[in-house]
Design a protein around this motif. Structure first.
Motif, PDB file in Angstrom:
ATOM      1  N   ARG A 126       0.831  -1.218   0.000  1.00 56.28           N
ATOM      2  CA  ARG A 126       0.000   0.000   0.000  1.00 56.28           C
ATOM      3  C   ARG A 126       0.862   1.264   0.000  1.00 56.28           C
ATOM      4  NH1 ARG A 126      -5.214   0.276  -0.143  1.00 56.28           N
ATOM      5  NH2 ARG A 126      -5.072   2.349   0.757  1.00 56.28           N
ATOM      6  N   VAL A 127       1.934   1.279   0.793  1.00 57.65           N
ATOM      7  CA  VAL A 127       2.786   2.467   0.821  1.00 57.65           C
ATOM      8  C   VAL A 127       3.572   2.595  -0.478  1.00 57.65           C
ATOM      9  CG1 VAL A 127       4.886   1.561   1.924  1.00 57.65           C
ATOM     10  CG2 VAL A 127       4.172   3.900   2.405  1.00 57.65           C
ATOM     11  N   LEU A 128       3.810   1.461  -1.146  1.00 63.92           N
ATOM     12  CA  LEU A 128       4.591   1.465  -2.386  1.00 63.92           C
ATOM     13  C   LEU A 128       3.738   1.593  -3.639  1.00 63.92           C
ATOM     14  CD1 LEU A 128       7.093  -1.367  -1.406  1.00 63.92           C
ATOM     15  CD2 LEU A 128       7.549   1.106  -1.438  1.00 63.92           C
ATOM     16  N   MET A 129       2.415   1.644  -3.500  1.00 63.43           N
ATOM     17  CA  MET A 129       1.562   1.690  -4.685  1.00 63.43           C
ATOM     18  C   MET A 129       1.673   3.023  -5.428  1.00 63.43           C
ATOM     19  SD  MET A 129      -2.260   1.796  -3.118  1.00 63.43           S
ATOM     20  CE  MET A 129      -2.862   3.228  -2.234  1.00 63.43           C
TER      21      MET A 129
ATOM     22  N   ASP B 119      26.692  -5.672  -7.413  1.00 55.73           N
ATOM     23  CA  ASP B 119      26.542  -5.932  -8.843  1.00 55.73           C
ATOM     24  C   ASP B 119      25.081  -6.011  -9.258  1.00 55.73           C
ATOM     25  OD1 ASP B 119      29.343  -6.271  -9.399  1.00 55.73           O
ATOM     26  OD2 ASP B 119      29.220  -8.247  -8.437  1.00 55.73           O
ATOM     27  N   ILE B 120      24.238  -6.553  -8.387  1.00 58.25           N
ATOM     28  CA  ILE B 120      22.837  -6.793  -8.731  1.00 58.25           C
ATOM     29  C   ILE B 120      21.992  -6.761  -7.460  1.00 58.25           C
ATOM     30  CG2 ILE B 120      23.056  -9.323  -8.598  1.00 58.25           C
ATOM     31  CD1 ILE B 120      21.194  -9.424 -11.118  1.00 58.25           C
ATOM     32  N   VAL B 121      20.750  -6.358  -7.602  1.00 54.35           N
ATOM     33  CA  VAL B 121      19.792  -6.300  -6.500  1.00 54.35           C
ATOM     34  C   VAL B 121      18.842  -7.484  -6.643  1.00 54.35           C
ATOM     35  CG1 VAL B 121      17.878  -4.974  -5.516  1.00 54.35           C
ATOM     36  CG2 VAL B 121      19.959  -3.798  -6.289  1.00 54.35           C
ATOM     37  N   VAL B 122      18.623  -8.195  -5.532  1.00 57.09           N
ATOM     38  CA  VAL B 122      17.710  -9.336  -5.528  1.00 57.09           C
ATOM     39  C   VAL B 122      16.730  -9.152  -4.381  1.00 57.09           C
ATOM     40  CG1 VAL B 122      17.510 -11.846  -5.279  1.00 57.09           C
ATOM     41  CG2 VAL B 122      19.479 -10.871  -6.480  1.00 57.09           C
ATOM     42  N   SER B 123      15.476  -9.495  -4.635  1.00 59.81           N
ATOM     43  CA  SER B 123      14.475  -9.440  -3.579  1.00 59.81           C
ATOM     44  C   SER B 123      13.584 -10.668  -3.647  1.00 59.81           C
ATOM     45  CB  SER B 123      13.637  -8.164  -3.695  1.00 59.81           C
ATOM     46  OG  SER B 123      13.044  -8.077  -4.972  1.00 59.81           O
ATOM     47  N   PRO B 124      13.041 -11.069  -2.493  1.00 58.86           N
ATOM     48  CA  PRO B 124      12.087 -12.173  -2.490  1.00 58.86           C
ATOM     49  C   PRO B 124      10.689 -11.673  -2.840  1.00 58.86           C
ATOM     50  CG  PRO B 124      12.669 -11.569  -0.241  1.00 58.86           C
ATOM     51  CD  PRO B 124      13.440 -10.677  -1.151  1.00 58.86           C
ATOM     52  N   ALA B 125      10.009 -12.396  -3.731  1.00 59.26           N
ATOM     53  CA  ALA B 125       8.618 -12.077  -4.039  1.00 59.26           C
ATOM     54  C   ALA B 125       7.757 -12.698  -2.941  1.00 59.26           C
ATOM     55  CB  ALA B 125       8.244 -12.642  -5.407  1.00 59.26           C
TER      56      ALA B 125
ATOM     57  N   HIS C 104      12.832  -3.447  -6.830  1.00 58.68           N
ATOM     58  CA  HIS C 104      12.910  -2.799  -8.141  1.00 58.68           C
ATOM     59  C   HIS C 104      13.299  -1.326  -7.989  1.00 58.68           C
ATOM     60  CE1 HIS C 104      11.273  -0.760 -11.720  1.00 58.68           C
ATOM     61  NE2 HIS C 104      11.715  -1.843 -12.330  1.00 58.68           N
ATOM     62  N   GLU C 105      12.681  -0.648  -7.028  1.00 58.55           N
ATOM     63  CA  GLU C 105      12.962   0.778  -6.825  1.00 58.55           C
ATOM     64  C   GLU C 105      14.363   1.009  -6.268  1.00 58.55           C
ATOM     65  OE1 GLU C 105      11.236   3.430  -7.868  1.00 58.55           O
ATOM     66  OE2 GLU C 105       9.866   2.016  -8.822  1.00 58.55           O
ATOM     67  N   VAL C 106      14.854   0.108  -5.413  1.00 58.70           N
ATOM     68  CA  VAL C 106      16.234   0.222  -4.935  1.00 58.70           C
ATOM     69  C   VAL C 106      17.192   0.014  -6.103  1.00 58.70           C
ATOM     70  CG1 VAL C 106      18.008  -0.935  -3.525  1.00 58.70           C
ATOM     71  CG2 VAL C 106      15.805  -0.293  -2.506  1.00 58.70           C
ATOM     72  N   GLY C 107      16.898  -0.956  -6.965  1.00 63.11           N
ATOM     73  CA  GLY C 107      17.705  -1.156  -8.165  1.00 63.11           C
ATOM     74  C   GLY C 107      17.761   0.100  -9.016  1.00 63.11           C
ATOM     75  N   ARG C 108      16.611   0.738  -9.199  1.00 65.11           N
ATOM     76  CA  ARG C 108      16.563   1.985  -9.969  1.00 65.11           C
ATOM     77  C   ARG C 108      17.421   3.065  -9.307  1.00 65.11           C
ATOM     78  NH1 ARG C 108      12.162   4.011 -13.075  1.00 65.11           N
ATOM     79  NH2 ARG C 108      10.742   2.647 -11.915  1.00 65.11           N
ATOM     80  N   ALA C 109      17.283   3.203  -7.983  1.00 64.90           N
ATOM     81  CA  ALA C 109      18.036   4.232  -7.258  1.00 64.90           C
ATOM     82  C   ALA C 109      19.542   3.989  -7.346  1.00 64.90           C
ATOM     83  CB  ALA C 109      17.592   4.273  -5.793  1.00 64.90           C
ATOM     84  N   MET C 110      19.940   2.716  -7.419  1.00 63.16           N
ATOM     85  CA  MET C 110      21.365   2.365  -7.464  1.00 63.16           C
ATOM     86  C   MET C 110      21.873   2.194  -8.897  1.00 63.16           C
ATOM     87  SD  MET C 110      21.729  -0.297  -4.282  1.00 63.16           S
ATOM     88  CE  MET C 110      23.521  -0.367  -4.434  1.00 63.16           C
ATOM     89  N   GLU C 111      20.960   2.297  -9.860  1.00 61.60           N
ATOM     90  CA  GLU C 111      21.293   2.079 -11.275  1.00 61.60           C
ATOM     91  C   GLU C 111      21.859   0.678 -11.491  1.00 61.60           C
ATOM     92  OE1 GLU C 111      23.660   5.394 -12.622  1.00 61.60           O
ATOM     93  OE2 GLU C 111      22.002   6.797 -12.309  1.00 61.60           O
ATOM     94  N   LYS C 112      21.206  -0.298 -10.863  1.00 64.39           N
ATOM     95  CA  LYS C 112      21.576  -1.719 -10.972  1.00 64.39           C
ATOM     96  C   LYS C 112      20.348  -2.510 -11.414  1.00 64.39           C
ATOM     97  CE  LYS C 112      25.663  -1.119  -9.078  1.00 64.39           C
ATOM     98  NZ  LYS C 112      26.894  -1.294  -9.816  1.00 64.39           N
ATOM     99  N   ASP C 113      20.588  -3.636 -12.081  1.00 62.61           N
ATOM    100  CA  ASP C 113      19.479  -4.526 -12.400  1.00 62.61           C
ATOM    101  C   ASP C 113      18.897  -5.069 -11.107  1.00 62.61           C
ATOM    102  OD1 ASP C 113      19.746  -4.211 -15.139  1.00 62.61           O
ATOM    103  OD2 ASP C 113      20.882  -6.070 -15.410  1.00 62.61           O
TER     104      ASP C 113
ATOM    105  N   VAL D 277      25.622  -9.347  -4.334  1.00 64.89           N
ATOM    106  CA  VAL D 277      24.182  -9.127  -4.301  1.00 64.89           C
ATOM    107  C   VAL D 277      23.792  -8.276  -3.098  1.00 64.89           C
ATOM    108  CG1 VAL D 277      21.944 -10.293  -4.034  1.00 64.89           C
ATOM    109  CG2 VAL D 277      23.725 -11.303  -5.498  1.00 64.89           C
ATOM    110  N   LEU D 278      22.904  -7.321  -3.340  1.00 70.46           N
ATOM    111  CA  LEU D 278      22.205  -6.616  -2.264  1.00 70.46           C
ATOM    112  C   LEU D 278      20.818  -7.228  -2.188  1.00 70.46           C
ATOM    113  CD1 LEU D 278      21.897  -4.322  -0.157  1.00 70.46           C
ATOM    114  CD2 LEU D 278      21.007  -2.907  -2.039  1.00 70.46           C
ATOM    115  N   MET D 279      20.483  -7.831  -1.051  1.00 71.39           N
ATOM    116  CA  MET D 279      19.148  -8.377  -0.826  1.00 71.39           C
ATOM    117  C   MET D 279      18.261  -7.239  -0.326  1.00 71.39           C
ATOM    118  SD  MET D 279      17.290 -11.094  -1.027  1.00 71.39           S
ATOM    119  CE  MET D 279      18.566 -12.334  -1.246  1.00 71.39           C
ATOM    120  N   VAL D 280      17.058  -7.159  -0.858  1.00 66.55           N
ATOM    121  CA  VAL D 280      16.125  -6.098  -0.470  1.00 66.55           C
ATOM    122  C   VAL D 280      14.802  -6.716  -0.048  1.00 66.55           C
ATOM    123  CG1 VAL D 280      14.941  -3.998  -1.189  1.00 66.55           C
ATOM    124  CG2 VAL D 280      17.197  -4.526  -2.132  1.00 66.55           C
TER     125      VAL D 280
END
Length: 193
Positions: free
Chosen positions: A37-40, A65-71, A79-88, A113-116
């Motif tokens: 809800r806060v991220l919508m 090198d890359i951002v990974v998150s659990p669905a 996805h937004e952290v990846g955008r902020a860091m300019e990483k996939d 990997v950065l886990m988010v």
């Protein structure tokens, strides 16, 4: 962005819920953070992601090198952290109960990997996701999250940088106080139990 600004975002988006909730960790709580809800709102999600990235030390940010998150929960903020860091930014799924990569995503051997995550309570999902990255040949060098509701007690095995720490009590199934047990149980998380 101050802690009060962050909490205001959660309140105005109705992302901070009160009731009786079974968390993804299996624990019970009178509070639930529905980060979707806060991220919508894309602008708010971007602002929260940039603020989260600023909590991560510069040397760690530079090594990612890359951002990974659990669905599901970590997908939008990852996805937004990846955008902020300019990483996939890619995500792990667990349709049969164990995290793994799908959709043609891959982690190259040795990638840093950065886990988010959205919310960390006990760290169980994070540890499972970190193990999945290791099975894929990557190395999780740190984790960040919007909210740490463990009060700093979650051991992820890697450095952890939450945007905000909250101290909402949670209870094991056999420790639920009578006043909480009297409220109908809701299970809003994504873990199948």
């Amino acid at each position: 962005m101050t802690d009060e600004d962050i909490l205001a975002d959660f309140r105005t988006s109705e992302a901070l819920l009160e009731g009786h909730f079974k968390l993804s960790s299996g624990r019970h709580s009178a509070y639930y953070l529905q980060c979707a809800r806060v991220l919508m709102n894309a602008e708010r999600a971007g602002n929260l992601a940039r603020a989260t990235v600023q909590k991560i030390p510069r040397d760690i940010r530079a090594a990612v090198d890359i951002v990974v998150s659990p669905a599901m929960g970590g997908l939008i903020i990852g996805h937004e952290v990846g955008r902020a860091m300019e990483k996939d930014a890619i995500f792990l799924e667990r349709p049969e109960g164990t995290f793994h990569l799908r959709r043609g995503f891959r982690i190259e051997p040795g990638q840093k990997v950065l886990m988010v995550e959205d919310v960390v309570t006990t760290g169980l999902s994070s540890r499972e996701a970190i193990a999945a990255v290791a099975r894929e040949g990557g190395e999780v060098i740190a984790e960040c999250a919007l909210i740490d509701r463990s009060n700093g007690s979650a051991d992820l095995g890697v450095p952890f940088f939450p945007l905000l720490g909250l101290s909402f009590p949670s209870y094991a199934e056999d420790e639920v106080p009578p006043e909480l047990a009297a409220i109908p149980l809701t299970k809003p998380g994504s873990r199948k139990d």
